[in-house]
Design a protein around this motif. Structure first.
Motif, PDB file in Angstrom:
ATOM      1  N   TRP A   1      -0.819  18.061  16.627  1.00 29.64           N
ATOM      2  CA  TRP A   1      -1.132  16.955  16.945  1.00 29.64           C
ATOM      3  C   TRP A   1      -0.117  15.912  16.044  1.00 29.64           C
ATOM      4  O   TRP A   1       0.110  16.197  15.143  1.00 29.64           O
ATOM      5  CB  TRP A   1      -2.396  16.728  16.524  1.00 29.64           C
ATOM      6  N   ARG A   2       0.328  14.906  16.586  1.00 30.01           N
ATOM      7  CA  ARG A   2       0.801  13.884  16.275  1.00 30.01           C
ATOM      8  C   ARG A   2       0.062  12.559  16.185  1.00 30.01           C
ATOM      9  O   ARG A   2      -0.479  12.406  17.079  1.00 30.01           O
ATOM     10  CB  ARG A   2       2.264  13.476  16.875  1.00 30.01           C
TER      11      ARG A   2
ATOM     12  N   PHE B   1      -1.096  12.174  20.325  1.00 33.30           N
ATOM     13  CA  PHE B   1      -0.720  13.331  21.155  1.00 33.30           C
ATOM     14  C   PHE B   1      -0.719  14.533  20.698  1.00 33.30           C
ATOM     15  O   PHE B   1       0.054  14.503  19.761  1.00 33.30           O
ATOM     16  CB  PHE B   1       0.483  12.756  22.121  1.00 33.30           C
ATOM     17  N   PRO B   2      -0.972  15.676  21.442  1.00 35.80           N
ATOM     18  CA  PRO B   2      -0.748  16.986  20.999  1.00 35.80           C
ATOM     19  C   PRO B   2       0.997  17.543  21.480  1.00 35.80           C
ATOM     20  O   PRO B   2       1.254  17.058  22.598  1.00 35.80           O
ATOM     21  CB  PRO B   2      -1.634  17.746  21.986  1.00 35.80           C
ATOM     22  N   VAL B   3       1.615  18.091  20.597  1.00 36.65           N
ATOM     23  CA  VAL B   3       2.637  18.438  20.971  1.00 36.65           C
ATOM     24  C   VAL B   3       2.449  20.153  21.441  1.00 36.65           C
ATOM     25  O   VAL B   3       1.831  20.878  20.508  1.00 36.65           O
ATOM     26  CB  VAL B   3       3.805  18.580  19.825  1.00 36.65           C
ATOM     27  N   GLU B   4       2.815  20.501  22.554  1.00 40.90           N
ATOM     28  CA  GLU B   4       2.288  21.683  23.207  1.00 40.90           C
ATOM     29  C   GLU B   4       3.234  23.008  22.519  1.00 40.90           C
ATOM     30  O   GLU B   4       4.261  22.863  22.000  1.00 40.90           O
ATOM     31  CB  GLU B   4       2.613  21.846  24.787  1.00 40.90           C
ATOM     32  N   ALA B   5       2.632  24.104  22.524  1.00 36.46           N
ATOM     33  CA  ALA B   5       3.242  25.282  21.972  1.00 36.46           C
ATOM     34  C   ALA B   5       4.448  25.586  22.468  1.00 36.46           C
ATOM     35  O   ALA B   5       5.333  26.144  21.809  1.00 36.46           O
ATOM     36  CB  ALA B   5       2.179  26.444  22.167  1.00 36.46           C
ATOM     37  N   THR B   6       4.614  25.298  24.002  1.00 32.03           N
ATOM     38  CA  THR B   6       6.066  25.504  24.453  1.00 32.03           C
ATOM     39  C   THR B   6       7.120  24.831  24.022  1.00 32.03           C
ATOM     40  O   THR B   6       8.464  25.024  23.886  1.00 32.03           O
ATOM     41  CB  THR B   6       6.048  25.017  25.780  1.00 32.03           C
TER      42      THR B   6
END
Length: 140
Positions: A88-89, A73-78
């Motif tokens: 990306w994790r 999953f992606p960790v968003e910039a926020t």
């Protein structure tokens, strides 16, 4: 580039998901896999320390089993910083459930809150019957 490759692989999996899916065996328990967020991937890895037969689902004998899954999953910039790119994790999660029943369908749903992945196991009545524990994550 990574996002493009992940999107392409997700589209390929989505396109193939309806084809070649076997009918559930009524003498076993069936566990569907579902990601709660877009641009994510959830894959079956192991059942009781043996490689999963198919990465799209689990099918197990009644009783107690340990399931291991991979969740990307992606960790968003926020969640990182104002000028950051999504990160990306690639995580492993482990779930032990003692009461799988023959002929019953379960659903393992995964998602994330920031950097932290989660996964919950639901029975046919949509009742939470188990929760996975993180077993390690890395950046991709």
């Amino acid at each position: 580039m990574r996002k493009l490759m992940l999107t392409a692989s997700l589209m390929t999996l989505a396109g193939c998901a309806g084809f070649g899916m076997p009918a559930p065996d009524p003498s076993q328990a069936w566990i569907d896999l579902e990601s709660r967020q877009q641009d994510t991937a959830l894959q079956a890895l192991e059942v009781d320390a043996r490689a999963a037969v198919d990465k799209r689902y689990f099918e197990v004998q009644p009783g107690s089993h340990e399931l291991k899954v991979r969740y990307q999953f992606p960790v968003e910039a926020t969640n990182i910083g104002p000028d950051a790119e999504p990160l990306w994790r690639d995580c492993r999660l482990s779930l032990t459930f003692k009461d799988f029943n023959a002929g019953e369908r379960y659903q393992l749903q995964a998602g994330n809150i920031g950097f932290r992945p989660w996964a919950k196991l639901y029975d046919q009545q949509r009742k939470v019957v188990g929760q996975a524990k993180p077993a390690g994550c890395q950046r991709t």
